[in-house]
Write a protein that holds these residues in place. Structure first.
Motif, PDB file in Angstrom:
ATOM      1  N   LYS A 147       0.843  -1.201   0.000  1.00  0.00           N
ATOM      2  CA  LYS A 147       0.000   0.000   0.000  1.00  0.00           C
ATOM      3  C   LYS A 147       0.876   1.248   0.000  1.00  0.00           C
ATOM      4  O   LYS A 147       1.762   1.390   0.849  1.00  0.00           O
ATOM      5  N   PRO A 148       0.659   2.166  -0.930  1.00  0.00           N
ATOM      6  CA  PRO A 148       1.498   3.383  -0.982  1.00  0.00           C
ATOM      7  C   PRO A 148       1.323   4.222   0.278  1.00  0.00           C
ATOM      8  O   PRO A 148       0.249   4.259   0.874  1.00  0.00           O
ATOM      9  N   PHE A 149       2.398   4.887   0.646  1.00  0.00           N
ATOM     10  CA  PHE A 149       2.316   5.807   1.772  1.00  0.00           C
ATOM     11  C   PHE A 149       1.597   7.072   1.322  1.00  0.00           C
ATOM     12  O   PHE A 149       1.900   7.635   0.270  1.00  0.00           O
ATOM     13  N   ASN A 150       0.648   7.509   2.112  1.00  0.00           N
ATOM     14  CA  ASN A 150      -0.178   8.658   1.739  1.00  0.00           C
ATOM     15  C   ASN A 150       0.539   9.958   2.135  1.00  0.00           C
ATOM     16  O   ASN A 150       0.238  10.572   3.162  1.00  0.00           O
ATOM     17  N   TRP A 151       1.485  10.366   1.282  1.00  0.00           N
ATOM     18  CA  TRP A 151       2.294  11.532   1.591  1.00  0.00           C
ATOM     19  C   TRP A 151       1.455  12.794   1.706  1.00  0.00           C
ATOM     20  O   TRP A 151       1.630  13.578   2.635  1.00  0.00           O
ATOM     21  N   PHE A 152       0.565  13.000   0.753  1.00  0.00           N
ATOM     22  CA  PHE A 152      -0.187  14.266   0.717  1.00  0.00           C
ATOM     23  C   PHE A 152      -1.045  14.433   1.966  1.00  0.00           C
ATOM     24  O   PHE A 152      -1.003  15.481   2.623  1.00  0.00           O
ATOM     25  N   THR A 153      -1.838  13.408   2.305  1.00  0.00           N
ATOM     26  CA  THR A 153      -2.745  13.536   3.449  1.00  0.00           C
ATOM     27  C   THR A 153      -1.978  13.709   4.745  1.00  0.00           C
ATOM     28  O   THR A 153      -2.338  14.550   5.585  1.00  0.00           O
ATOM     29  N   ASN A 154      -0.919  12.938   4.930  1.00  0.00           N
ATOM     30  CA  ASN A 154      -0.137  13.062   6.159  1.00  0.00           C
ATOM     31  C   ASN A 154       0.543  14.423   6.263  1.00  0.00           C
ATOM     32  O   ASN A 154       0.530  15.047   7.340  1.00  0.00           O
ATOM     33  N   LEU A 155       1.123  14.894   5.156  1.00  0.00           N
ATOM     34  CA  LEU A 155       1.765  16.206   5.174  1.00  0.00           C
ATOM     35  C   LEU A 155       0.732  17.305   5.394  1.00  0.00           C
ATOM     36  O   LEU A 155       0.972  18.258   6.146  1.00  0.00           O
ATOM     37  N   PHE A 156      -0.424  17.163   4.764  1.00  0.00           N
ATOM     38  CA  PHE A 156      -1.486  18.158   4.926  1.00  0.00           C
ATOM     39  C   PHE A 156      -1.936  18.235   6.381  1.00  0.00           C
ATOM     40  O   PHE A 156      -2.131  19.326   6.924  1.00  0.00           O
TER      41      PHE A 156
END
Length: 215
Positions: A147-156
């Motif tokens: 499963k890809p790491f959700n960079w955008f949501t976590n950074l947001f």
């Protein structure tokens, strides 16, 4: 009063959390089993959960919507809609519905020979209201655990938390330096006025008592 205050903030933060959970992108690792197109009714209660890319769609009671059927690694099923978001909210600027439909159709696989994909989407799935998450992209992955790491949501969320903390600290400083002295002054004035009124009332009562004593 305290319960009303906490109840108000609980409602506010629940609405904010629901809004973010609906709008921010999420990833599901699934196996696509079918793609199809279906005429979907748009009633007044659930219209907000469907794309609204143009003026014509606002007047339609129903329209053709593309769907992607998939199965999770645990065997549970999930259905995604495939609609353009256009320039509306959330701002995904999705205009490639036809391409995504083709990609999803090309990745259909069987249980005996699975092809696992990561589908980025937003929205909710509710079988009672017939609402579906909107698929944004489909990416092949090596396996059900990839499963890809959700960079955008976590950074947001990190940036949002930092911004909220900054605003809260600035507000506390502003209230301490500007508002609290004003309220203390107002409270002191009210107390002084109350004391003066009480003193005058006491003097008036004492004057009446002198007349009673004369009688």
């Amino acid at each position: 009063m305290v319960y009303v205050k906490w109840g108000f903030w609980l409602i506010v933060w629940t609405i904010v959390a629901a809004f973010l959970h609906y709008s921010l992108p999420k990833y599901d690792v699934v196996r696509i089993v079918n793609t199809y197109e279906k005429r979907q009714d748009l009633d007044s209660w659930t219209r907000m959960f469907w794309a609204d890319p143009d003026e014509q769609s606002r007047r339609l009671a129903n329209r053709d919507v593309q769907f992607i059927q998939a199965v999770r690694p645990n065997g549970r099923t999930i259905v995604y809609r495939n609609e353009d978001t256009g320039w509306g909210w959330p701002p995904y600027f999705k205009f490639d519905t036809a391409n995504l439909y083709t990609e999803a159709s090309d990745l259909i696989s069987t249980k005996a020979d699975p092809k696992w994909v990561a589908i980025m989407h937003f929205g909710w799935r509710n079988i009672f209201l017939s609402i579906f998450p909107n698929a944004i992209s489909v990416t092949p992955v090596d396996g059900p655990e990839d499963k890809p790491f959700n960079w955008f949501t976590n950074l947001f969320m990190v940036v949002l938390a930092a911004f909220a903390g900054y605003v809260y600290l600035r507000w506390r400083r502003f209230r301490r330096n500007r508002l609290d002295p004003v309220w203390e002054g107002v409270e002191g004035s009210l107390n002084a006025a109350g004391g003066a009124i009480s003193a005058k009332r006491n003097r008036f009562q004492a004057w009446l008592n002198t007349w009673k004593a004369k009688k």
